[in-house]
Each structure stands twice: as structure tokens, then as C-alpha cells.
Scaffold this active site. Sequence first.
Site, mmCIF file in Angstrom:
data_model
loop_
_atom_site.group_PDB
_atom_site.id
_atom_site.type_symbol
_atom_site.label_atom_id
_atom_site.label_comp_id
_atom_site.label_asym_id
_atom_site.label_seq_id
_atom_site.Cartn_x
_atom_site.Cartn_y
_atom_site.Cartn_z
ATOM 1 N N CYS A 33 10.724 -7.636 -5.308
ATOM 2 C CA CYS A 33 9.645 -6.683 -5.027
ATOM 3 C C CYS A 33 8.367 -7.419 -4.624
ATOM 4 O O CYS A 33 8.082 -8.516 -5.117
ATOM 5 C CB CYS A 33 9.337 -5.843 -6.253
ATOM 6 S SG CYS A 33 10.686 -4.827 -6.873
ATOM 7 N N GLU B 5 5.413 -6.786 -5.553
ATOM 8 C CA GLU B 5 4.502 -6.986 -6.679
ATOM 9 C C GLU B 5 4.808 -8.274 -7.426
ATOM 10 O O GLU B 5 3.908 -9.031 -7.788
ATOM 11 C CB GLU B 5 4.607 -5.821 -7.677
ATOM 12 C CG GLU B 5 4.369 -4.453 -7.069
ATOM 13 C CD GLU B 5 5.664 -3.785 -6.639
ATOM 14 O OE1 GLU B 5 6.370 -4.327 -5.758
ATOM 15 O OE2 GLU B 5 5.965 -2.711 -7.174
ATOM 16 N N CYS C 151 8.733 -4.826 -12.479
ATOM 17 C CA CYS C 151 7.412 -5.327 -12.086
ATOM 18 C C CYS C 151 6.355 -4.974 -13.130
ATOM 19 O O CYS C 151 5.449 -5.769 -13.398
ATOM 20 C CB CYS C 151 7.016 -4.776 -10.716
ATOM 21 S SG CYS C 151 7.953 -5.532 -9.366
HETATM 22 ZN ZN ZN Z 1 9.448 -3.962 -8.670
#
Ligand code: ZN
Length: 135
Positions: free
Chosen positions: A53, A55, A91
Site C-alpha cells: 500500500c 501508506e 496500514c
Molecule cells: Zn494498506
Amino acid sequence: MEHQDLVDKAALARDNAYAPYSDFRTGAALLTDDNTVHVGALVENLVFGVAMCAERVAFFSAVAAGAGRPEALALVAPRTAGDRTYPCGTCLQVAIELGGPDLQIVAASPDIPGFDVKTIDDLAPGIPRRKRLLR
Ligand SMILES: [Zn+2]
């Protein structure tokens, strides 16, 4: 730094997302308390579990740079189920480990004006956490 500036940096990082499988392009920008910004973009892979991801790319980049404590994370992503997209649980777990419960999550979607600001406790109130930050 204003939230809109952080959203703008996340939108620029989103342009670099590697998302040939989902085309769900996301970008993130993380502001730390030493007033530096660390960006991330989604990176997919043929082996889906290897993807990362945007993030977490931003968080890990901040750690690698020796940056200060995360204060605000902007995520720019397409809508999920008709509404803004917020960071996934993985995340958020990284976010609370490194930034603590006061970290602000700034969510923006390209086709919705403005942005929303939430805390980790708004999004995941029972998420595992330390009693105090380690860094
Ligand atoms: Zn994530």
C-alpha cells in the site's frame, strides 16, 4: 503544513503508482514532526500478496530517512463503496505503532471535493497499541 498541501503531495505520488492489475491508483504523503514529508505510492505485483500500500511505503520511507514522529498521513485514492477510501487495517496498525493515536488521517478522492480528517481511533478504535510510543 496545511492538510491540502499534504493531499497535493499524495496526489503527485499517486501519479507514480504501479497498479497494472487493479488500476486502483493510490498515493500517500506523510508529515513528520521534523517537518519533512515522505511519499508513497501503491506498488502491485503479479503475486498479489507482494503488493504494498502507498501508506506503508510512506511510513517505511520515513523510517529509512530517520525522520521524526509521524503527525499526519494523507491518502489520495479512488472511492471505495461510493465513499472516500481510508487506509486498510494493516496500514493503520503501522500508523499507530509509529505515530500513535493522535496521528491524523487525511483522506481525499479525486472526484470528491475537499478531504476528511480522522484519527486512528475513529477508524479502528480497538486496534492493538503500545501504552507509549517507542520513538
Ligand atoms: Zn494498506
